[in-house]
Design a protein around this motif. Sequence first.
Motif, PDB file in Angstrom:
ATOM      1  N   GLY A 288      17.086 -44.369  41.709  1.00  0.00           N
ATOM      2  CA  GLY A 288      18.267 -43.384  42.214  1.00  0.00           C
ATOM      3  C   GLY A 288      19.228 -43.384  40.881  1.00  0.00           C
ATOM      4  O   GLY A 288      19.863 -42.342  40.481  1.00  0.00           O
TER       5      GLY A 288
ATOM      6  N   PHE B 213      15.409 -31.719  43.131  1.00  0.00           N
ATOM      7  CA  PHE B 213      14.939 -32.755  44.335  1.00  0.00           C
ATOM      8  C   PHE B 213      15.813 -33.567  44.886  1.00  0.00           C
ATOM      9  O   PHE B 213      16.022 -33.714  46.354  1.00  0.00           O
TER      10      PHE B 213
ATOM     11  N   GLY C  67      17.451 -33.695  48.779  1.00  0.00           N
ATOM     12  CA  GLY C  67      16.912 -35.166  49.659  1.00  0.00           C
ATOM     13  C   GLY C  67      15.418 -35.133  49.565  1.00  0.00           C
ATOM     14  O   GLY C  67      14.895 -36.072  50.340  1.00  0.00           O
ATOM     15  N   LYS C  68      14.703 -34.668  48.739  1.00  0.00           N
ATOM     16  CA  LYS C  68      13.290 -34.895  48.477  1.00  0.00           C
ATOM     17  C   LYS C  68      13.153 -35.797  47.541  1.00  0.00           C
ATOM     18  O   LYS C  68      13.568 -36.053  46.381  1.00  0.00           O
TER      19      LYS C  68
ATOM     20  N   ARG D 205       8.463 -45.700  46.313  1.00  0.00           N
ATOM     21  CA  ARG D 205       8.820 -44.966  47.493  1.00  0.00           C
ATOM     22  C   ARG D 205       7.692 -44.368  48.197  1.00  0.00           C
ATOM     23  O   ARG D 205       8.154 -43.791  49.313  1.00  0.00           O
TER      24      ARG D 205
ATOM     25  N   GLN E 115       3.164 -44.405  44.235  1.00  0.00           N
ATOM     26  CA  GLN E 115       3.896 -45.381  43.473  1.00  0.00           C
ATOM     27  C   GLN E 115       3.448 -46.604  43.458  1.00  0.00           C
ATOM     28  O   GLN E 115       3.984 -47.651  42.585  1.00  0.00           O
TER      29      GLN E 115
ATOM     30  N   ASP F 220      24.625 -36.086  47.917  1.00  0.00           N
ATOM     31  CA  ASP F 220      23.535 -35.880  48.807  1.00  0.00           C
ATOM     32  C   ASP F 220      23.632 -36.899  50.089  1.00  0.00           C
ATOM     33  O   ASP F 220      22.714 -36.782  50.750  1.00  0.00           O
TER      34      ASP F 220
ATOM     35  N   ARG G  24      16.466 -37.023  53.782  1.00  0.00           N
ATOM     36  CA  ARG G  24      16.068 -38.317  52.903  1.00  0.00           C
ATOM     37  C   ARG G  24      15.655 -39.414  54.031  1.00  0.00           C
ATOM     38  O   ARG G  24      14.655 -40.169  53.843  1.00  0.00           O
TER      39      ARG G  24
END
Length: 189
Positions: free
Chosen positions: A32, A52, A56-57, A88, A92, A131, A140
Amino acid sequence: MRIIFLGPPGVGKGTQSQRLVEYLGVPQVSTGDMLRQAIHEHSEVGELSEKFLNAGKLVPDPIIIKLVTQRLAQQDASHGYLLDGYPRNLGQAAALDEYLHERETPLDGVLALQVDQEEIVRRLTGRGRDDDRPEIVRERFDQYLRQTAPLAEYYRQRGLLYMIDGTGTTDAVFDRIKSVLEKIRRNHQ
Ligand code: AMP
């Protein structure tokens, strides 16, 4: 030590990560933070990611995986790191496994910080990040439940998961984190 820090947005992960990296003497790798920095600098990754974050994607995997891979290859990460906000989703996590396996640098543990949803909403609405608007917070959180929460099970099956109660004062939570780290160290001996 190579540690993943897992937990929903607003659980207090940011605050605890900062203390944890100081305690462990390893760098914090926060995707982030890296993305916000990239957006601030108008880099290519920033340009690709901005929409994105604002929605909140999750940023698409190829962008993130490359970003993290480059970061982990840096010298300061050679003796360990704290991954904050990565992985996440399962894609990943699989990419990370492959990366670590190739280098024979296994994870030491996955710390999952937990607090109940009401408490999270209370904490998030007082924070004031771009956000943190209510509809984006909800998105989120939704993304977390759908994509990230399954990672707990993924790491539990690998014997790497340590749950931590995230309620109470910052000090109380950090004490719990430290005792989990002791446990991980003992398991290694
Ligand atoms: P954070 O600071 O970890 O809450 O992340 C803020 C935002 O950055 C998220 O809502 C996503 O848009 C993006 N982001 C951070 N880490 C990742 C990741 N590992 N994969 C995809 N998107 C991410």
